[in-house]
Design an enzyme around this catalytic site. Structure first.
Site, PDB file in Angstrom:
ATOM      1  N   TYR A 474       0.942  -1.228  -0.032  1.00 33.57           N
ATOM      2  CA  TYR A 474      -0.031   0.056  -0.144  1.00 33.57           C
ATOM      3  C   TYR A 474       0.971   1.372  -0.118  1.00 33.57           C
ATOM      4  CZ  TYR A 474      -4.109  -3.087   1.262  1.00 33.57           C
ATOM      5  OH  TYR A 474      -4.866  -3.931   1.173  1.00 33.57           O
TER       6      TYR A 474
HETATM    7  C1  LIG Z   1      -6.838  -2.128  -7.824  1.00 32.85           C
HETATM    8  C2  LIG Z   1      -5.818  -2.414  -7.012  1.00 32.85           C
HETATM    9  C3  LIG Z   1      -6.284  -3.526  -5.967  1.00 32.85           C
HETATM   10  C4  LIG Z   1      -5.286  -4.100  -5.241  1.00 32.85           C
HETATM   11  N1  LIG Z   1      -5.358  -5.287  -4.380  1.00 32.85           N
HETATM   12  C5  LIG Z   1      -4.552  -5.916  -3.788  1.00 32.85           C
HETATM   13  C6  LIG Z   1      -4.651  -7.058  -2.680  1.00 32.85           C
HETATM   14  O1  LIG Z   1      -5.933  -7.454  -2.773  1.00 32.85           O
HETATM   15  N2  LIG Z   1      -4.032  -7.344  -2.014  1.00 32.85           N
HETATM   16  C7  LIG Z   1      -2.753  -6.901  -2.190  1.00 32.85           C
HETATM   17  O2  LIG Z   1      -1.598  -7.392  -1.204  1.00 32.85           O
HETATM   18  N3  LIG Z   1      -2.189  -5.783  -2.576  1.00 32.85           N
HETATM   19  C8  LIG Z   1      -3.466  -5.212  -3.509  1.00 32.85           C
HETATM   20  N4  LIG Z   1      -2.843  -4.063  -4.136  1.00 32.85           N
HETATM   21  C9  LIG Z   1      -1.620  -3.529  -4.090  1.00 32.85           C
HETATM   22  C10 LIG Z   1      -0.688  -4.279  -5.242  1.00 32.85           C
HETATM   23  O3  LIG Z   1      -0.462  -5.648  -4.270  1.00 32.85           O
HETATM   24  C11 LIG Z   1       0.642  -3.380  -5.361  1.00 32.85           C
HETATM   25  O4  LIG Z   1       0.324  -2.368  -5.684  1.00 32.85           O
HETATM   26  C12 LIG Z   1       1.746  -4.219  -6.098  1.00 32.85           C
HETATM   27  O5  LIG Z   1       2.896  -3.784  -5.927  1.00 32.85           O
HETATM   28  C13 LIG Z   1       1.123  -4.155  -7.686  1.00 32.85           C
HETATM   29  O6  LIG Z   1       2.252  -4.863  -8.521  1.00 32.85           O
HETATM   30  P1  LIG Z   1       2.253  -4.301 -10.052  1.00 32.85           P
HETATM   31  O7  LIG Z   1       3.089  -5.319 -10.630  1.00 32.85           O
HETATM   32  O8  LIG Z   1       0.917  -4.341 -10.768  1.00 32.85           O
HETATM   33  O9  LIG Z   1       2.809  -2.897  -9.729  1.00 32.85           O
HETATM   34  P2  LIG Z   1       4.193  -2.205 -10.309  1.00 32.85           P
HETATM   35  O10 LIG Z   1       3.533  -0.711 -10.352  1.00 32.85           O
HETATM   36  O11 LIG Z   1       4.377  -2.805 -11.814  1.00 32.85           O
HETATM   37  O12 LIG Z   1       4.915  -2.434  -9.445  1.00 32.85           O
HETATM   38  C14 LIG Z   1       5.245  -2.252  -8.039  1.00 32.85           C
HETATM   39  C15 LIG Z   1       6.594  -2.180  -7.457  1.00 32.85           C
HETATM   40  O13 LIG Z   1       7.143  -3.278  -7.792  1.00 32.85           O
HETATM   41  C16 LIG Z   1       8.401  -3.280  -8.646  1.00 32.85           C
HETATM   42  N5  LIG Z   1       8.229  -4.192  -9.647  1.00 32.85           N
HETATM   43  C17 LIG Z   1       7.423  -4.602 -10.411  1.00 32.85           C
HETATM   44  N6  LIG Z   1       7.691  -5.587 -11.104  1.00 32.85           N
HETATM   45  C18 LIG Z   1       9.141  -5.997 -10.673  1.00 32.85           C
HETATM   46  C19 LIG Z   1       9.889  -7.076 -10.893  1.00 32.85           C
HETATM   47  N7  LIG Z   1       9.449  -7.929 -12.184  1.00 32.85           N
HETATM   48  N8  LIG Z   1      10.946  -7.205 -10.554  1.00 32.85           N
HETATM   49  C20 LIG Z   1      11.555  -6.282  -9.571  1.00 32.85           C
HETATM   50  N9  LIG Z   1      10.609  -5.373  -9.040  1.00 32.85           N
HETATM   51  C21 LIG Z   1       9.274  -5.187  -9.667  1.00 32.85           C
HETATM   52  C22 LIG Z   1       8.177  -1.918  -9.441  1.00 32.85           C
HETATM   53  O14 LIG Z   1       9.343  -1.285  -9.767  1.00 32.85           O
HETATM   54  C23 LIG Z   1       7.387  -0.908  -8.264  1.00 32.85           C
HETATM   55  O15 LIG Z   1       8.248  -0.757  -7.402  1.00 32.85           O
HETATM   56  C24 LIG Z   1      -3.949  -3.553  -5.218  1.00 32.85           C
HETATM   57  C25 LIG Z   1      -3.400  -2.447  -5.852  1.00 32.85           C
HETATM   58  C26 LIG Z   1      -4.469  -2.064  -6.831  1.00 32.85           C
HETATM   59  C27 LIG Z   1      -4.139  -0.671  -7.567  1.00 32.85           C
END
Ligand SMILES: Cc1cc2nc3c(=O)[nH]c(=O)nc-3n(C[C@H](O)[C@H](O)[C@H](O)COP(=O)(O)OP(=O)(O)OC[C@H]3O[C@@H](n4cnc5c(N)ncnc54)[C@H](O)[C@@H]3O)c2cc1C
Ligand SMILES: *[C@@H]1O[C@H](CO)[C@@H](O)[C@H](O)[C@H]1NC(C)=O
Ligand SMILES: *[C@@H]1O[C@H](CO)[C@@H](O)[C@H](O)[C@H]1NC(C)=O
Ligand SMILES: *[C@@H]1O[C@H](CO)[C@@H](O)[C@H](O)[C@H]1NC(C)=O
Ligand SMILES: *[C@@H]1O[C@H](CO)[C@@H](O)[C@H](O)[C@H]1NC(C)=O
Length: 531
Positions: A474
């Site tokens: 978060y």
């Molecule tokens: C609509 C919504 C619902 C959500 N629901 C939940 C939930 O139910 N449970 C929960 O725990 N969280 C929830 N989240 C939060 C979510 O888990 C985090 O925002 C998570 O980091 C998103 O991962 P992403 O790959 O989509 O994000 P990104 O924005 O792509 O990445 C997030 C972070 O991780 C890094 N990162 C991404 N991919 C990699 C990689 N391959 N290697 C190294 N670093 C990387 C990025 O640089 C950044 O720092 C929710 C978020 C949203 C917007």
């Protein structure tokens, strides 16, 4: 000294020779040198033009916006990357790391783009986005109850692939289908199976990462310290996580869900008092989330609670748990829906429960909002009088809501040091502060961001302190950020202790060992110790 200069000179010769043969000559020298570097690292030239975008490329904006999930970072004044690179395979990711290093730009890694502060695609520095959306194979092996999932996959795709193989296995991850595996798992993601099976990271058994030198390492190759760090410490401080190997968890063929609402006139406050006393203690098969929202009811403002549940069993056993532990909820059999685990996930994701699971494969969310999130942890039940004054404060502020997620069960059995995620025994529930809006007015944004801060301040007496704990996934830049200047470590410690408690120091040691030059950095990354 002299021999150093000589070897540098000799090394440069072949580079100059190959550069003079390159075909990339456009109006953008940053693009050209990145493209030439990819070619030198073995990426076929015809592929490079399909995976590399500069701000002058016609599809630059659509590629950039495709995974922007917070409209606060979709403005004309949001700084744009100098390069977006979207590799098709492992070798392309390796080359992207090496070429970003050579370019002296900052690397931002994006998987699903759901970071609440947009830090996977926004920066104040000149930067490159390494976009992982093409790296999303999922291989499910029911015979060993495991799966390899590449980080560009979404949670919806993962659930769908598991379901295609078996309806009695699942995975304890989040309830938004478009969240990316890369950020979600590396940040310690969770979902409604948390009380029974813990977090995603409690069910990860191997991984593949690309380190700062472009090496591909599995668990054995990276060693236990780095493998520990990328299970909750955030991937982006350590390397590019390519894939995780996960253990699937057993789910019964029939589970039960409900979603019921109660207003203050319907004794909501008393129900919540009872919920606080039991939600982290009753049967691990039961998870009841509570949404706390200021709403207009019968033309007057008040608080409405929404209780959303997943129970790993049938409705009769669920009713007997509720009737003995949470009778004030007044749950009726007609509130309960028996269904399969995959459809329970659709229900939690706000799809119609009859929707075909193929809906999980869509990578486009129904809507994208402006949003802000914050988090807190509760270790002592909040007294009824305090809940009443918190509700009054929320109604007065008007827009910010809460989501309460109970812990206990499996969460309390796992040691705080087992993974970087430290919020374990003794946590009753986590609070998410949540505000979404659709109007682009900057004044309104300022007002909502200020409301979230004011409510956070109001909550101080009721939540964890020293440190005031926060959940990495978060993401909240209000709790501190690093400028990557000379005070890096002390700046990092401010948010680091909140996200990781005592695990922060081990994360710093891992960081110092694997990336002492701090190539993998962002606004809230783990700082290395300076030498
Ligand atoms: C609509 C919504 C619902 C959500 N629901 C939940 C939930 O139910 N449970 C929960 O725990 N969280 C929830 N989240 C939060 C979510 O888990 C985090 O925002 C998570 O980091 C998103 O991962 P992403 O790959 O989509 O994000 P990104 O924005 O792509 O990445 C997030 C972070 O991780 C890094 N990162 C991404 N991919 C990699 C990689 N391959 N290697 C190294 N670093 C990387 C990025 O640089 C950044 O720092 C929710 C978020 C949203 C917007
Ligand atoms: C983001 O901004 C661009 C440019 O103003 C716009 O075309 C696009 O629709 C916006 N994205 C969303 C999801 O609103
Ligand atoms: C995904 O799997 C297919 C089929 O096995 C393979 O050809 C492809 O290279 C894989 N992609 C990645 C990014 O690993
Ligand atoms: C609220 O609680 C009171 C006192 O316990 C009870 O009489 C009443 O029926 C409850 N109201 C609802 C809507 O459950
Ligand atoms: C609104 O008022 C009506 C009539 O007084 C009442 O029956 C109903 O329960 C109220 N609705 C809510 C959500 O409190």
């Amino acid at each position: 000294m002299a021999s150093n200069m000589l070897s540098t000179f000799l090394l440069l010769l072949p580079l100059i020779a190959s550069t003079s043969q390159t075909i990339f000559v456009s109006a953008d020298p940053t693009y050209d040198s990145f493209a030439n570097c990819l070619a030198e690292n073995g990426i076929p030239r015809d592929q490079i033009s399909r995976i590399l975008y500069s701000p002058t490329s016609s599809s630059f904006s659509s590629v950039l916006n495709a995974y922007v999930r917070n409209l606060r970072f979709n403005t004309t004044s949001t700084k744009k990357p100098s390069i977006i690179v979207t590799p098709l395979q492992l070798q392309g990711v390796q080359a992207a790391v090496l070429c970003t290093k050579q370019s002296n730009l900052q690397l931002k890694i994006r998987s699903g783009g759901h970071d609440y502060e947009g830090i996977s695609y926004v920066s104040e520095n000149n930067f490159v986005i390494l976009d992982m959306f093409n790296i999303r194979n999922i291989t499910v092996d029911i015979s060993t109850k495991t799966a390899w999932v590449q980080t560009g996959a979404t949670l919806g795709e993962l659930y769908y692939r598991i379901w295609k193989q078996s309806n009695v296995y699942g995975f304890p991850a989040g309830v938004c289908p478009t969240v990316g595996v890369g950020g979600h798992i590396s940040g310690g993601g969770y979902g409604p199976l948390l009380r029974k099976f813990g977090l995603t990271v409690d069910n990860v058994v191997d991984a593949q990462i690309i380190d700062v030198n472009g090496n591909v390492l599995d668990r054995k190759g990276m060693g236990e310290d780095l493998f520990w760090a990328i299970r909750g410490g955030g991937g982006a401080s350590f390397g590019v996580v390519l894939s995780y190997k996960i253990n699937l968890v057993p789910v019964p063929p029939i589970v039960t869900v409900f979603n019921v609402q109660r207003t203050q006139a319907q004794n909501a406050t008393d129900i919540l008092v009872q919920w606080q006393n039991v939600a982290s203690k009753y049967d691990d098969n039961l998870f009841i989330r509570v949404l706390v929202q200021p709403v207009t009811i019968n033309k007057s403002r008040g608080i409405r609670l929404t209780f959303i549940a997943l129970y790993l069993g049938d409705s009769n056993s669920l009713l007997s748990v509720i009737n003995s532990k949470l009778p004030k909820l007044g749950l009726k059999k007609s509130d309960c829906i028996e269904t399969s685990w995959i459809r329970s996930m659709l229900f939690w994701m706000n799809f119609d429960i009859k929707t075909a699971p193929e809906a999980l494969l869509s990578r486009t969310p129904d809507s994208v909002n402006f949003l802000k999130r914050k988090s807190d942890y509760v270790q002592t039940p909040i007294p009824k009088t305090a809940l009443t004054s918190i509700f009054a404060k929320m109604v007065q502020l008007g827009k910010v809501g809460f989501v309460f997620n109970p812990y206990g069960g499996r969460m309390g059995q796992i040691a705080e040091t087992e993974t970087p995620f430290p919020h374990r025994a003794g946590i009753i529930y986590k609070i998410q502060y949540s505000v979404n809006w659709q109007d682009a007015s900057p004044d309104l944004a300022q007002q909502y961001l200020a409301q979230a801060k004011e409510l956070y301040s109001f909550m101080t007496p009721y939540v964890s302190s020293n440190p005031r704990q926060a959940f990495l996934n978060y993401r909240d830049l209000d709790i501190g950020s690093t400028t990557n200047g000379k005070d890096n470590y002390n700046e990092g410690r401010v948010y680091g202790l909140k996200y990781f408690k005592g695990n922060f120091d081990r994360l710093v040691r891992v960081k110092t060992a694997v990336d002492p030059g701090n190539f993998f950095k962002n606004e809230q990354s783990i700082p290395p110790l300076s030498h």
